[in-house]
Design a protein around this motif. Structure first.
Motif, PDB file in Angstrom:
ATOM      1  N   LEU A  32       0.161   4.608 -13.858  1.00 28.48           N
ATOM      2  CA  LEU A  32      -0.513   3.381 -14.293  1.00 28.48           C
ATOM      3  C   LEU A  32      -0.382   2.299 -13.226  1.00 28.48           C
ATOM      4  O   LEU A  32      -1.362   1.666 -12.832  1.00 28.48           O
ATOM      5  N   ILE A  33       0.837   2.101 -12.755  1.00 29.97           N
ATOM      6  CA  ILE A  33       1.101   1.020 -11.805  1.00 29.97           C
ATOM      7  C   ILE A  33       0.476   1.310 -10.441  1.00 29.97           C
ATOM      8  O   ILE A  33      -0.178   0.453  -9.838  1.00 29.97           O
ATOM      9  N   GLY A  34       0.685   2.544  -9.954  1.00 30.11           N
ATOM     10  CA  GLY A  34       0.184   2.893  -8.631  1.00 30.11           C
ATOM     11  C   GLY A  34      -1.325   2.744  -8.490  1.00 30.11           C
ATOM     12  O   GLY A  34      -1.803   2.039  -7.586  1.00 30.11           O
ATOM     13  N   PRO A  35      -2.122   3.378  -9.347  1.00 32.46           N
ATOM     14  CA  PRO A  35      -3.578   3.230  -9.228  1.00 32.46           C
ATOM     15  C   PRO A  35      -4.075   1.804  -9.404  1.00 32.46           C
ATOM     16  O   PRO A  35      -5.042   1.393  -8.743  1.00 32.46           O
ATOM     17  N   ILE A  36      -3.447   1.025 -10.302  1.00 24.80           N
ATOM     18  CA  ILE A  36      -3.857  -0.373 -10.440  1.00 24.80           C
ATOM     19  C   ILE A  36      -3.662  -1.109  -9.115  1.00 24.80           C
ATOM     20  O   ILE A  36      -4.526  -1.862  -8.658  1.00 24.80           O
ATOM     21  N   GLY A  37      -2.516  -0.880  -8.484  1.00 27.28           N
ATOM     22  CA  GLY A  37      -2.245  -1.518  -7.200  1.00 27.28           C
ATOM     23  C   GLY A  37      -3.198  -1.057  -6.117  1.00 27.28           C
ATOM     24  O   GLY A  37      -3.715  -1.873  -5.333  1.00 27.28           O
ATOM     25  N   ARG A  93       0.830  -1.205   0.000  1.00 28.95           N
ATOM     26  CA  ARG A  93       0.000   0.000   0.000  1.00 28.95           C
ATOM     27  C   ARG A  93       0.868   1.259   0.000  1.00 28.95           C
ATOM     28  O   ARG A  93       0.574   2.231  -0.702  1.00 28.95           O
ATOM     29  N   ARG A  94       1.917   1.228   0.775  1.00 29.48           N
ATOM     30  CA  ARG A  94       2.831   2.374   0.820  1.00 29.48           C
ATOM     31  C   ARG A  94       3.510   2.581  -0.533  1.00 29.48           C
ATOM     32  O   ARG A  94       3.624   3.707  -1.025  1.00 29.48           O
ATOM     33  N   ARG A  95       3.956   1.493  -1.141  1.00 29.97           N
ATOM     34  CA  ARG A  95       4.649   1.598  -2.426  1.00 29.97           C
ATOM     35  C   ARG A  95       3.718   2.067  -3.539  1.00 29.97           C
ATOM     36  O   ARG A  95       4.105   2.874  -4.386  1.00 29.97           O
ATOM     37  N   TYR A  96       2.492   1.566  -3.544  1.00 32.81           N
ATOM     38  CA  TYR A  96       1.534   2.011  -4.568  1.00 32.81           C
ATOM     39  C   TYR A  96       1.183   3.486  -4.379  1.00 32.81           C
ATOM     40  O   TYR A  96       0.983   4.209  -5.357  1.00 32.81           O
ATOM     41  N   HIS A  97       1.101   3.920  -3.136  1.00 32.82           N
ATOM     42  CA  HIS A  97       0.881   5.339  -2.871  1.00 32.82           C
ATOM     43  C   HIS A  97       2.055   6.172  -3.386  1.00 32.82           C
ATOM     44  O   HIS A  97       1.862   7.252  -3.951  1.00 32.82           O
ATOM     45  N   MET A 122     -15.943   6.743  -3.684  1.00 34.96           N
ATOM     46  CA  MET A 122     -15.182   7.971  -3.878  1.00 34.96           C
ATOM     47  C   MET A 122     -13.709   7.653  -4.113  1.00 34.96           C
ATOM     48  O   MET A 122     -13.068   8.229  -4.998  1.00 34.96           O
ATOM     49  N   ASP A 123     -13.172   6.725  -3.328  1.00 31.62           N
ATOM     50  CA  ASP A 123     -11.780   6.319  -3.506  1.00 31.62           C
ATOM     51  C   ASP A 123     -11.546   5.760  -4.902  1.00 31.62           C
ATOM     52  O   ASP A 123     -10.573   6.121  -5.585  1.00 31.62           O
ATOM     53  N   ARG A 124     -12.445   4.895  -5.336  1.00 32.68           N
ATOM     54  CA  ARG A 124     -12.279   4.233  -6.630  1.00 32.68           C
ATOM     55  C   ARG A 124     -12.464   5.209  -7.784  1.00 32.68           C
ATOM     56  O   ARG A 124     -11.809   5.072  -8.825  1.00 32.68           O
ATOM     57  N   GLY A 125     -13.338   6.187  -7.610  1.00 33.58           N
ATOM     58  CA  GLY A 125     -13.517   7.195  -8.647  1.00 33.58           C
ATOM     59  C   GLY A 125     -12.235   7.985  -8.874  1.00 33.58           C
ATOM     60  O   GLY A 125     -11.841   8.233 -10.023  1.00 33.58           O
ATOM     61  N   PHE A 126     -11.587   8.385  -7.791  1.00 39.03           N
ATOM     62  CA  PHE A 126     -10.334   9.139  -7.897  1.00 39.03           C
ATOM     63  C   PHE A 126      -9.239   8.278  -8.516  1.00 39.03           C
ATOM     64  O   PHE A 126      -8.491   8.731  -9.394  1.00 39.03           O
ATOM     65  N   ILE A 127      -9.143   7.033  -8.076  1.00 40.10           N
ATOM     66  CA  ILE A 127      -8.140   6.119  -8.624  1.00 40.10           C
ATOM     67  C   ILE A 127      -8.356   5.918 -10.118  1.00 40.10           C
ATOM     68  O   ILE A 127      -7.410   5.936 -10.918  1.00 40.10           O
ATOM     69  N   ALA A 128      -9.617   5.738 -10.512  1.00 44.09           N
ATOM     70  CA  ALA A 128      -9.929   5.514 -11.927  1.00 44.09           C
ATOM     71  C   ALA A 128      -9.551   6.713 -12.783  1.00 44.09           C
ATOM     72  O   ALA A 128      -9.001   6.557 -13.887  1.00 44.09           O
ATOM     73  N   LEU A 129      -9.822   7.923 -12.303  1.00 49.29           N
ATOM     74  CA  LEU A 129      -9.487   9.118 -13.079  1.00 49.29           C
ATOM     75  C   LEU A 129      -7.975   9.290 -13.213  1.00 49.29           C
ATOM     76  O   LEU A 129      -7.485   9.697 -14.276  1.00 49.29           O
ATOM     77  N   LEU A 187      -6.225   0.174  -6.475  1.00 48.63           N
ATOM     78  CA  LEU A 187      -7.567  -0.342  -6.736  1.00 48.63           C
ATOM     79  C   LEU A 187      -7.669  -1.807  -6.334  1.00 48.63           C
ATOM     80  O   LEU A 187      -8.676  -2.233  -5.742  1.00 48.63           O
ATOM     81  N   THR A 188      -6.630  -2.583  -6.622  1.00 50.21           N
ATOM     82  CA  THR A 188      -6.622  -3.998  -6.228  1.00 50.21           C
ATOM     83  C   THR A 188      -6.727  -4.145  -4.716  1.00 50.21           C
ATOM     84  O   THR A 188      -7.514  -4.944  -4.201  1.00 50.21           O
ATOM     85  N   LEU A 189      -5.938  -3.345  -3.984  1.00 50.92           N
ATOM     86  CA  LEU A 189      -5.981  -3.400  -2.531  1.00 50.92           C
ATOM     87  C   LEU A 189      -7.326  -2.927  -2.007  1.00 50.92           C
ATOM     88  O   LEU A 189      -7.861  -3.476  -1.031  1.00 50.92           O
ATOM     89  N   ASN A 190      -7.891  -1.903  -2.636  1.00 51.58           N
ATOM     90  CA  ASN A 190      -9.185  -1.374  -2.219  1.00 51.58           C
ATOM     91  C   ASN A 190     -10.280  -2.415  -2.360  1.00 51.58           C
ATOM     92  O   ASN A 190     -11.173  -2.533  -1.508  1.00 51.58           O
ATOM     93  N   LEU A 191     -10.222  -3.195  -3.426  1.00 52.99           N
ATOM     94  CA  LEU A 191     -11.229  -4.219  -3.662  1.00 52.99           C
ATOM     95  C   LEU A 191     -11.094  -5.395  -2.699  1.00 52.99           C
ATOM     96  O   LEU A 191     -12.083  -6.041  -2.346  1.00 52.99           O
TER      97      LEU A 191
END
Length: 395
Positions: free
Chosen positions: A292-297, A240-244, A317-324, A299-303
């Motif tokens: 590309l890499i960070g949001p994919i990671g 999570r830290r690395r994807y952030h 709301m979190d997923r909307g921001f990640i998707a954009l 979103l995976t963790l969020n799910l």
């Protein structure tokens, strides 16, 4: 242990009493803030997690938790790493139902709403979700595509990457500059209001430097022990830290790319498009890959994350921001790759629509959490350098 149980039960009973609820109401404290106060009272009696993150040292500097500003400050200091939840002996299904990450997350959303500017738009935080984000991006992109169609065909002769042959430079500057400027202004006004509310004290250079270091390093996503956040199955992980980090620094590199290109244009008179080996293109490419890499990671963790981690109502709301963020990077890199083809105008219209949607949702979506968290970190750095007259610790 018996004394601890007695203290925590007293906190539990006190928080649940009806006359105490009246007191909360008189002080302007919401139900979610009262729940944070209840749990903090229990945690302050236990103190097992005192060394986990900045929240618990800040907690020990307080004897009571009936101050709305303190509750908002503590909530925004929490990074939702989950370490305290997994270590807590009073976490669900215990009758005390202590879940600090979830309680703090609910109060953070109220903070964004209460301090939003203009105030009438604060409710947008509760409506900003994945569907809204995607619909806005699609609608704006479609509008720009139709604007292109009104001028002719979407497929054209290669324009050597000259975006301004499609949309004039000044038009883009006025349109996107005004929207981005409003978004940043709205965020800053909200954070300034929050800053004044929490009465931070006098900031020293050392405190500012420490807070900036902690924010840029994302220190409190290490679980307080360096092993990272707790996964959905209780394991520690630094993912999570690395994807952030990839997301944040990817965004900052893209912003740096735009800034350098602006300097090229207005200071040196160097007109776009720029070579693939130029600084703006290199910064944008590296940043785009990170986005590309960070949001994919993320979103995976969020799910996959447990419902006990954070507030499930805020996940859209979190997923909307990640998707954009992801779509901004994806469309931007596609535009870079095929900018010398006849599809450039279509790709440009789609990319600009997504970027506009990102800018419009920034002040009233997940993007705000970074600003409020930095303010809370700075208060924490200031506060711990002040005489601690309220501490119950060994000092």
């Amino acid at each position: 242990m018996q004394q601890l149980e007695s203290l925590t039960r007293e906190a539990q009973n006190l928080a649940g009493a009806s006359e105490h609820s009246v007191t909360w109401h008189k002080k302007g404290i919401t139900e979610n803030e009262a729940e944070v106060a209840r749990q903090m009272q229990i945690c302050n009696a236990c103190r097992y997690c005192e060394g986990f993150c900045a929240v618990f040292p800040a907690m020990t500097r307080r004897l009571q938790f009936d101050n709305k500003a303190d509750l908002n400050y503590l909530a925004n200091l929490c990074h939702n790493c989950g370490a305290c939840l997994h270590a807590c002996q009073y976490a669900p299904p215990h009758e005390f139902m202590v879940n600090i990450p979830q309680a703090m997350a609910k109060v953070r959303l109220e903070t964004y709403t209460d301090f939003a500017w203009p105030a009438a738009l604060g409710s947008l935080y509760k409506r900003n979700g994945l569907t809204v984000a995607l619909a806005m991006a699609f609608g704006l992109a479609l509008f720009l595509v139709l604007a292109l169609l009104s001028q002719g065909s979407l497929w054209h002769e290669p324009l050597a990457g000259n975006f301004y042959a499609v949309f004039p430079h000044n038009t883009l500057v006025v349109l996107f500059g005004s929207v981005f400027g409003f978004s940043i202004l709205a965020l800053l006004i909200g954070v300034v209001r929050f800053w004044r509310e929490i009465t931070p004290g006098q900031a020293s250079g050392v405190a500012v430097g420490e807070a900036a270091h902690y924010a840029l390093k994302l220190k409190y996503l290490d679980g307080g022990h360096g092993e990272g956040c707790n996964d959905e199955d209780d394991r520690f992980t630094l993912r999570r830290r690395r994807y952030h980090h990839l997301t944040f620094y990817g965004f900052m590199l893209c912003f740096a790319s735009t800034s350098v290109a602006t300097i090229y244009h207005y200071v040196f008179g160097w007109q776009a498009p720029y070579d693939y080996t130029s600084l703006p293109v290199i910064l944008g490419t590296v940043g785009g890959i990170g986005l590309l890499i960070g949001p994919i990671g993320l979103l995976t963790l969020n799910l996959k994350r447990s419902p006990l981690h954070g507030d499930a109502a805020q996940k859209p709301m979190d997923r909307g921001f990640i998707a954009l963020l992801f779509l901004t990077s994806l469309t931007g890199l596609a535009l870079l790759i095929w900018r010398d083809t006849g599809a450039m105008a279509l790709l440009l219209a789609i990319h600009l629509g997504v970027v506009m949607a990102l800018f419009l949702t920034m002040p009233y979506g997940k993007f705000a959490h970074g600003f409020y968290r930095c303010a809370a970190l700075l208060k924490s750095s200031i506060e711990k350098r002040m005489p601690n007259k309220l501490s119950l610790g060994s000092d």
